[in-house]
Write a protein that holds these residues in place. Sequence first.
Motif, PDB file in Angstrom:
ATOM      1  N   MET A 143       0.813  -1.210   0.000  1.00  0.00           N
ATOM      2  CA  MET A 143       0.000   0.000   0.000  1.00  0.00           C
ATOM      3  C   MET A 143       0.853   1.269   0.000  1.00  0.00           C
ATOM      4  N   ASP A 144       1.939   1.275   0.769  1.00  0.00           N
ATOM      5  CA  ASP A 144       2.774   2.472   0.821  1.00  0.00           C
ATOM      6  C   ASP A 144       3.346   2.802  -0.557  1.00  0.00           C
ATOM      7  N   ALA A 145       3.819   1.777  -1.257  1.00  0.00           N
ATOM      8  CA  ALA A 145       4.375   2.004  -2.593  1.00  0.00           C
ATOM      9  C   ALA A 145       3.284   2.492  -3.537  1.00  0.00           C
ATOM     10  N   GLY A 153       2.379   6.082  -2.940  1.00  0.00           N
ATOM     11  CA  GLY A 153       3.461   6.957  -3.375  1.00  0.00           C
ATOM     12  C   GLY A 153       3.461   7.202  -4.871  1.00  0.00           C
ATOM     13  N   MET A 154       2.765   6.350  -5.621  1.00  0.00           N
ATOM     14  CA  MET A 154       2.691   6.498  -7.079  1.00  0.00           C
ATOM     15  C   MET A 154       1.366   7.083  -7.548  1.00  0.00           C
ATOM     16  N   LEU A 155       0.432   7.334  -6.614  1.00  0.00           N
ATOM     17  CA  LEU A 155      -0.861   7.889  -6.966  1.00  0.00           C
ATOM     18  C   LEU A 155      -0.894   9.397  -6.715  1.00  0.00           C
ATOM     19  N   ALA A 156      -1.479  10.131  -7.648  1.00  0.00           N
ATOM     20  CA  ALA A 156      -1.682  11.563  -7.434  1.00  0.00           C
ATOM     21  C   ALA A 156      -2.678  11.751  -6.287  1.00  0.00           C
ATOM     22  N   THR A 180     -12.968   8.385  -5.658  1.00  0.00           N
ATOM     23  CA  THR A 180     -12.140   9.596  -5.676  1.00  0.00           C
ATOM     24  C   THR A 180     -11.169   9.675  -4.502  1.00  0.00           C
ATOM     25  N   GLU A 181     -11.165   8.679  -3.636  1.00  0.00           N
ATOM     26  CA  GLU A 181     -10.222   8.619  -2.515  1.00  0.00           C
ATOM     27  C   GLU A 181      -9.099   7.638  -2.884  1.00  0.00           C
ATOM     28  N   PRO A 182      -7.884   8.135  -3.125  1.00  0.00           N
ATOM     29  CA  PRO A 182      -6.796   7.264  -3.583  1.00  0.00           C
ATOM     30  C   PRO A 182      -6.543   6.052  -2.690  1.00  0.00           C
ATOM     31  N   ARG A 183      -6.605   6.230  -1.379  1.00  0.00           N
ATOM     32  CA  ARG A 183      -6.339   5.095  -0.501  1.00  0.00           C
ATOM     33  C   ARG A 183      -7.377   3.994  -0.698  1.00  0.00           C
ATOM     34  N   LEU A 184      -8.650   4.384  -0.790  1.00  0.00           N
ATOM     35  CA  LEU A 184      -9.701   3.401  -1.007  1.00  0.00           C
ATOM     36  C   LEU A 184      -9.522   2.721  -2.368  1.00  0.00           C
ATOM     37  N   GLY A 185      -9.182   3.512  -3.383  1.00  0.00           N
ATOM     38  CA  GLY A 185      -8.948   2.927  -4.698  1.00  0.00           C
ATOM     39  C   GLY A 185      -7.820   1.917  -4.672  1.00  0.00           C
ATOM     40  N   ALA A 186      -6.735   2.249  -3.952  1.00  0.00           N
ATOM     41  CA  ALA A 186      -5.607   1.334  -3.839  1.00  0.00           C
ATOM     42  C   ALA A 186      -6.014   0.071  -3.092  1.00  0.00           C
ATOM     43  N   VAL A 241       3.275  10.537 -11.781  1.00  0.00           N
ATOM     44  CA  VAL A 241       2.358   9.803 -10.910  1.00  0.00           C
ATOM     45  C   VAL A 241       1.143   9.344 -11.707  1.00  0.00           C
ATOM     46  N   VAL A 242       0.384   8.414 -11.135  1.00  0.00           N
ATOM     47  CA  VAL A 242      -0.832   7.905 -11.768  1.00  0.00           C
ATOM     48  C   VAL A 242      -1.988   8.841 -11.438  1.00  0.00           C
ATOM     49  N   GLN A 243      -2.584   9.414 -12.478  1.00  0.00           N
ATOM     50  CA  GLN A 243      -3.682  10.359 -12.295  1.00  0.00           C
ATOM     51  C   GLN A 243      -5.039   9.674 -12.280  1.00  0.00           C
ATOM     52  N   ALA A 244      -5.177   8.577 -13.016  1.00  0.00           N
ATOM     53  CA  ALA A 244      -6.453   7.869 -13.085  1.00  0.00           C
ATOM     54  C   ALA A 244      -6.197   6.415 -13.456  1.00  0.00           C
ATOM     55  N   ILE A 245      -7.094   5.549 -12.983  1.00  0.00           N
ATOM     56  CA  ILE A 245      -7.067   4.122 -13.290  1.00  0.00           C
ATOM     57  C   ILE A 245      -8.422   3.776 -13.886  1.00  0.00           C
ATOM     58  N   ARG A 246      -8.433   3.169 -15.058  1.00  0.00           N
ATOM     59  CA  ARG A 246      -9.692   2.811 -15.714  1.00  0.00           C
ATOM     60  C   ARG A 246      -9.689   1.317 -16.008  1.00  0.00           C
TER      61      ARG A 246
END
Length: 310
Positions: free
Chosen positions: A198-200, A203-206, A227-233, A282-287
């Motif tokens: 998760m930490d890595a 670190g790569m998500l906007a 829209t919450e990067p942590r939840l998406g990860a 960094v990664v701006q969006a994941i589809r």
Amino acid sequence: MPGSTDGTEAAGLRPLLFSIAYGMTGSVGDAEDIVQDAFLGLTRAHRAGTAIADLKPYLTTTVTRLGINHLGSARVRRETYVGEWLPEPVVVSVDRHGPAEHAELADSLSMAFLVLLESLSPMERAVFVLREVFEYGYPEVARFTGKSEVNCRQIFSRARQRVAAGAKAPDSAPPPERRAESEELARRFFEAAEGGDMDALLGMLAPDAVLYGDGGGRTRTIGKPVTEPRLGAQLLVGGFRLGRGLGASLRPVLVNGRPGVVWQDAEGRVISVIELDIADGVVQAIRSVSNPDKLRHLGPVSDVALLPGK
């Protein structure tokens, strides 16, 4: 029937015609059908004794107008689509080898760009794609669409304003010298997602990265953008953990010119296709596209993520 010379020239135009149709529809299957219909129309014209002085504008006009007609009926289906709508992914290997029909697919036809085009009317979309993506002059755009040059200029201006208004940020493919960098970031990103780091990942998500999923109401996926990067990860890590237990694996590819993966089950069947939008390191969006109807052009589709009865 077309002569051998005409047949060879027409076949050479297929990649361009496919790209135009795909840019207009966002669907690989529909684009292939439109191009096939255009070639059938060409055959009928030859059989009727119609003289065609220049095949390229003739076929481009046919594909454009077939695309406009198709969009009129497709709009009704899009309005009732279950969940987030994403285009059918165009996938090629990381060394940029793929179907010949996709050879001229412009890097500008990313998923993000095609989603923006959904806000346009069929005619606006046709004019915008021809002018903005394929850089045709207004006289040619007018000929292909059957509108006047003045009207095409007005339509293009209106379409460009609407697309710009919906854009989160400029969407452009990385320059050649940055492609390797983006693909390396994607490799590390998916490696971290598979490994549960998760930490890595974070670190790569906007900070404002968004996760999108399109299952068409038929597969287990998110119902609306996260829209919450942590939840998406966390969702990515959890999904890949479940997949790993079933023998699933990731195959690096380019998706609409962007780094991504094909997620496939233990038998090599496609579960989903995932594209990363990368900018500023960094990664701006994941589809992620898991709707089986949007994956069949890639080969056998897996049933591991299907909802009961779907």
